[in-house]
Motif scaffolding. Structure first.
Motif, PDB file in Angstrom:
ATOM      1  N   PRO A  95       0.788  -1.231   0.000  1.00 39.35           N
ATOM      2  CA  PRO A  95       0.000   0.000   0.000  1.00 39.35           C
ATOM      3  C   PRO A  95       0.828   1.293   0.000  1.00 39.35           C
ATOM      4  O   PRO A  95       0.364   2.315  -0.481  1.00 39.35           O
ATOM      5  N   GLN A  96       2.032   1.228   0.527  1.00 43.70           N
ATOM      6  CA  GLN A  96       2.867   2.439   0.569  1.00 43.70           C
ATOM      7  C   GLN A  96       3.832   2.551  -0.608  1.00 43.70           C
ATOM      8  O   GLN A  96       4.335   3.632  -0.893  1.00 43.70           O
ATOM      9  N   GLN A  97       4.100   1.441  -1.292  1.00 45.46           N
ATOM     10  CA  GLN A  97       5.051   1.462  -2.403  1.00 45.46           C
ATOM     11  C   GLN A  97       4.389   1.323  -3.763  1.00 45.46           C
ATOM     12  O   GLN A  97       4.943   1.747  -4.771  1.00 45.46           O
ATOM     13  N   GLY A  98       3.228   0.704  -3.820  1.00 44.16           N
ATOM     14  CA  GLY A  98       2.518   0.536  -5.079  1.00 44.16           C
ATOM     15  C   GLY A  98       3.419   0.014  -6.182  1.00 44.16           C
ATOM     16  O   GLY A  98       4.284  -0.832  -5.958  1.00 44.16           O
ATOM     17  N   LEU A  99       3.236   0.548  -7.378  1.00 45.32           N
ATOM     18  CA  LEU A  99       4.068   0.144  -8.509  1.00 45.32           C
ATOM     19  C   LEU A  99       5.460   0.753  -8.437  1.00 45.32           C
ATOM     20  O   LEU A  99       6.292   0.482  -9.297  1.00 45.32           O
ATOM     21  N   GLY A 100       5.718   1.538  -7.397  1.00 44.00           N
ATOM     22  CA  GLY A 100       7.065   2.048  -7.160  1.00 44.00           C
ATOM     23  C   GLY A 100       7.997   0.955  -6.665  1.00 44.00           C
ATOM     24  O   GLY A 100       9.217   1.126  -6.656  1.00 44.00           O
ATOM     25  N   ASP A 101       7.442  -0.173  -6.280  1.00 42.45           N
ATOM     26  CA  ASP A 101       8.222  -1.334  -5.877  1.00 42.45           C
ATOM     27  C   ASP A 101       8.610  -2.097  -7.146  1.00 42.45           C
ATOM     28  O   ASP A 101       7.733  -2.608  -7.852  1.00 42.45           O
ATOM     29  N   PRO A 102       9.903  -2.177  -7.454  1.00 41.30           N
ATOM     30  CA  PRO A 102      10.325  -2.860  -8.688  1.00 41.30           C
ATOM     31  C   PRO A 102       9.799  -4.293  -8.799  1.00 41.30           C
ATOM     32  O   PRO A 102       9.531  -4.759  -9.905  1.00 41.30           O
ATOM     33  N   ALA A 103       9.615  -4.978  -7.681  1.00 44.31           N
ATOM     34  CA  ALA A 103       9.113  -6.359  -7.723  1.00 44.31           C
ATOM     35  C   ALA A 103       7.700  -6.416  -8.312  1.00 44.31           C
ATOM     36  O   ALA A 103       7.352  -7.378  -9.003  1.00 44.31           O
ATOM     37  N   ALA A 104       6.888  -5.406  -8.061  1.00 46.06           N
ATOM     38  CA  ALA A 104       5.532  -5.379  -8.605  1.00 46.06           C
ATOM     39  C   ALA A 104       5.561  -5.233 -10.125  1.00 46.06           C
ATOM     40  O   ALA A 104       4.810  -5.906 -10.837  1.00 46.06           O
ATOM     41  N   ILE A 105       6.448  -4.385 -10.624  1.00 45.19           N
ATOM     42  CA  ILE A 105       6.571  -4.197 -12.074  1.00 45.19           C
ATOM     43  C   ILE A 105       7.099  -5.477 -12.727  1.00 45.19           C
ATOM     44  O   ILE A 105       6.600  -5.897 -13.783  1.00 45.19           O
ATOM     45  N   VAL A 106       8.075  -6.122 -12.099  1.00 49.45           N
ATOM     46  CA  VAL A 106       8.622  -7.375 -12.637  1.00 49.45           C
ATOM     47  C   VAL A 106       7.533  -8.434 -12.708  1.00 49.45           C
ATOM     48  O   VAL A 106       7.397  -9.141 -13.707  1.00 49.45           O
ATOM     49  N   ARG A 107       6.709  -8.521 -11.659  1.00 49.59           N
ATOM     50  CA  ARG A 107       5.612  -9.510 -11.661  1.00 49.59           C
ATOM     51  C   ARG A 107       4.605  -9.190 -12.766  1.00 49.59           C
ATOM     52  O   ARG A 107       4.169 -10.086 -13.494  1.00 49.59           O
ATOM     53  N   LEU A 108       4.241  -7.920 -12.896  1.00 44.33           N
ATOM     54  CA  LEU A 108       3.304  -7.521 -13.940  1.00 44.33           C
ATOM     55  C   LEU A 108       3.845  -7.886 -15.317  1.00 44.33           C
ATOM     56  O   LEU A 108       3.142  -8.504 -16.123  1.00 44.33           O
ATOM     57  N   GLN A 109       5.084  -7.537 -15.585  1.00 44.24           N
ATOM     58  CA  GLN A 109       5.666  -7.829 -16.895  1.00 44.24           C
ATOM     59  C   GLN A 109       5.755  -9.329 -17.146  1.00 44.24           C
ATOM     60  O   GLN A 109       5.504  -9.787 -18.257  1.00 44.24           O
ATOM     61  N   GLY A 110       6.077 -10.098 -16.123  1.00 46.65           N
ATOM     62  CA  GLY A 110       6.125 -11.548 -16.269  1.00 46.65           C
ATOM     63  C   GLY A 110       4.764 -12.130 -16.602  1.00 46.65           C
ATOM     64  O   GLY A 110       4.645 -13.002 -17.468  1.00 46.65           O
ATOM     65  N   LEU A 111       3.716 -11.654 -15.929  1.00 45.72           N
ATOM     66  CA  LEU A 111       2.368 -12.163 -16.196  1.00 45.72           C
ATOM     67  C   LEU A 111       1.867 -11.721 -17.571  1.00 45.72           C
ATOM     68  O   LEU A 111       1.184 -12.479 -18.258  1.00 45.72           O
ATOM     69  N   LEU A 112       2.217 -10.506 -17.979  1.00 43.67           N
ATOM     70  CA  LEU A 112       1.827 -10.052 -19.317  1.00 43.67           C
ATOM     71  C   LEU A 112       2.506 -10.892 -20.390  1.00 43.67           C
ATOM     72  O   LEU A 112       1.867 -11.317 -21.361  1.00 43.67           O
ATOM     73  N   GLU A 113       3.801 -11.138 -20.220  1.00 45.22           N
ATOM     74  CA  GLU A 113       4.546 -11.941 -21.199  1.00 45.22           C
ATOM     75  C   GLU A 113       3.987 -13.356 -21.264  1.00 45.22           C
ATOM     76  O   GLU A 113       3.822 -13.920 -22.347  1.00 45.22           O
ATOM     77  N   SER A 114       3.667 -13.923 -20.121  1.00 48.99           N
ATOM     78  CA  SER A 114       3.099 -15.270 -20.077  1.00 48.99           C
ATOM     79  C   SER A 114       1.747 -15.313 -20.788  1.00 48.99           C
ATOM     80  O   SER A 114       1.460 -16.241 -21.537  1.00 48.99           O
ATOM     81  N   ALA A 115       0.936 -14.293 -20.580  1.00 50.26           N
ATOM     82  CA  ALA A 115      -0.378 -14.241 -21.225  1.00 50.26           C
ATOM     83  C   ALA A 115      -0.236 -14.126 -22.738  1.00 50.26           C
ATOM     84  O   ALA A 115      -0.983 -14.759 -23.486  1.00 50.26           O
ATOM     85  N   VAL A 116       0.734 -13.352 -23.189  1.00 51.03           N
ATOM     86  CA  VAL A 116       0.963 -13.206 -24.635  1.00 51.03           C
ATOM     87  C   VAL A 116       1.396 -14.536 -25.230  1.00 51.03           C
ATOM     88  O   VAL A 116       0.909 -14.939 -26.286  1.00 51.03           O
ATOM     89  N   ARG A 117       2.298 -15.235 -24.544  1.00 49.63           N
ATOM     90  CA  ARG A 117       2.758 -16.543 -25.049  1.00 49.63           C
ATOM     91  C   ARG A 117       1.604 -17.533 -25.145  1.00 49.63           C
ATOM     92  O   ARG A 117       1.546 -18.342 -26.059  1.00 49.63           O
ATOM     93  N   GLN A 118       0.696 -17.479 -24.202  1.00 51.78           N
ATOM     94  CA  GLN A 118      -0.432 -18.421 -24.201  1.00 51.78           C
ATOM     95  C   GLN A 118      -1.426 -18.131 -25.312  1.00 51.78           C
ATOM     96  O   GLN A 118      -2.124 -19.034 -25.765  1.00 51.78           O
ATOM     97  N   THR A 119      -1.515 -16.883 -25.749  1.00 49.86           N
ATOM     98  CA  THR A 119      -2.494 -16.548 -26.783  1.00 49.86           C
ATOM     99  C   THR A 119      -1.924 -16.614 -28.194  1.00 49.86           C
ATOM    100  O   THR A 119      -2.681 -16.599 -29.155  1.00 49.86           O
ATOM    101  N   GLN A 120      -0.603 -16.705 -28.325  1.00 50.74           N
ATOM    102  CA  GLN A 120      -0.005 -16.807 -29.655  1.00 50.74           C
ATOM    103  C   GLN A 120      -0.131 -18.236 -30.165  1.00 50.74           C
ATOM    104  O   GLN A 120       0.088 -19.193 -29.426  1.00 50.74           O
ATOM    105  N   PRO A 121      -0.476 -18.378 -31.443  1.00 45.39           N
ATOM    106  CA  PRO A 121      -0.563 -19.734 -32.002  1.00 45.39           C
ATOM    107  C   PRO A 121       0.818 -20.377 -32.053  1.00 45.39           C
ATOM    108  O   PRO A 121       1.810 -19.711 -32.307  1.00 45.39           O
TER     109      PRO A 121
END
Length: 185
Positions: free
Chosen positions: A147-173
């Motif tokens: 609650p105090q660091q939000g997306l200012g915490d690098p770990a949150a951005i890394v997790r977001l990018q990892g989940l986005l990349e995983s979602a893209v891989r799953q939707t690509q033929p």
């Protein structure tokens, strides 16, 4: 891909309050100080759309809440988990300040899950600082922020990018590899 987005505790510290109808941050920093980090994280994912899962959509209404975001995020916003019809009572009367609605009693997860079910979403994630009530089956979709660091915490951005990349891989033929025939030695 839909990204459910909370504001407080995600895009700025969780100490935002309404003062005379205007949001004020009572912590160091500025409102939406980490929004540019989200813009950067989504840059390579043009298909990601945003649904506001923040109380700002209720308190300030959807259009005004969206207007606080940078233009790069505003253009991605397609809706909110709250809509004004949720403030109606059983007789259809509209009460903008009715605080005894399902939405007010629901956890953030329940609000999101209701939207997911109604829209029949398959591909979605949520960024929020409120982990209460998340079902085990959907917990992997949550980018939980401090609650105090939000997306200012690098770990949150890394997790977001990892989940986005995983979602893209799953939707690509998947490309089929065909074996080479004849003529090769």
């Amino acid at each position: 891909m839909i990204l459910f987005l909370d504001f407080d505790g995600v895009l700025h510290p969780d100490e935002a309050y309404l003062v005379k109808g205007r949001p004020v941050l009572r912590a160091e920093g500025a409102l939406f100080m980490w929004a540019p980090l989200l813009v950067g994280a989504l840059k390579n994912y043009p298909g990601v759309q945003i649904v506001l899962s923040t109380s700002w959509a209720r308190e300030l209404r959807f259009t005004r809440a969206r207007s606080f975001l940078p233009p790069e995020l505003q253009q991605r916003v397609i809706g909110a988990t709250w809509n004004s019809r949720m403030a109606s009572n059983d007789y259809g009367d509209f009460y903008t300040r009715n605080r005894n609605t399902w939405w007010d009693r629901a956890t953030r997860y329940q609000q999101i899950r209701r939207y997911v079910d109604r829209a029949q979403l398959v591909s979605w994630l949520a960024i929020d600082d409120a982990p209460e009530g998340w079902a085990d089956a959907d917990r992997a979709r949550l980018i939980q922020t401090d609650p105090q660091q939000g997306l200012g915490d690098p770990a949150a951005i890394v997790r977001l990018q990892g989940l986005l990349e995983s979602a893209v891989r799953q939707t690509q033929p998947q490309r089929m590899q065909t074996p080479c025939r004849g003529g090769e030695k």
